[in-house]
Design a protein around this motif. Structure first.
Motif: not given
Length: 100
Positions: A77-99
């Motif tokens: 379970x993550x702590x509360x995060x602020x969205x920093x980036x959403x992108x697609x990787x080379x295989x089409x997966x959704x990559x969500x990065x937060x801090x």
């Protein structure tokens, strides 16, 4: 397990992402891990190809938290995060990065 994920990937088969009062549910091969970039820690969440509406909901919210599951068992379970980036990787997966 809660706190911040380490650099070793954690794999699951479902994730529940809380965005405000909404719950977004993703199923499939899912991975989370902690990454370090420019001296800052980030949580990276890799999701299967998502419904475009779920992606838009997450982008608009800006803040989120998530719980990763494997066969119904809570893994992380993550702590509360602020969205920093959403992108697609080379295989089409959704990559969500937060801090925190």
């Amino acid at each position: 397990m809660s706190g911040f994920p380490g650099p070793r990937p954690i794999y699951g088969d479902a994730v529940h992402i809380t965005v405000g009062s909404d719950l977004l549910v993703f199923a499939g091969k899912i991975m989370t891990r902690g990454i370090l970039s420019d001296g800052r820690g980030f949580a990276e969440l890799v999701l299967p190809d998502a419904d475009p509406q779920q992606r838009r909901d997450l982008e608009r919210a800006g803040r989120y938290e998530y719980t990763l599951y494997l066969e119904g068992e809570e893994l992380y379970t993550s702590p509360g995060l602020v969205l920093r980036e959403i992108r697609r990787d080379g295989h089409g997966a959704l990559v969500v990065t937060g801090s925190p």
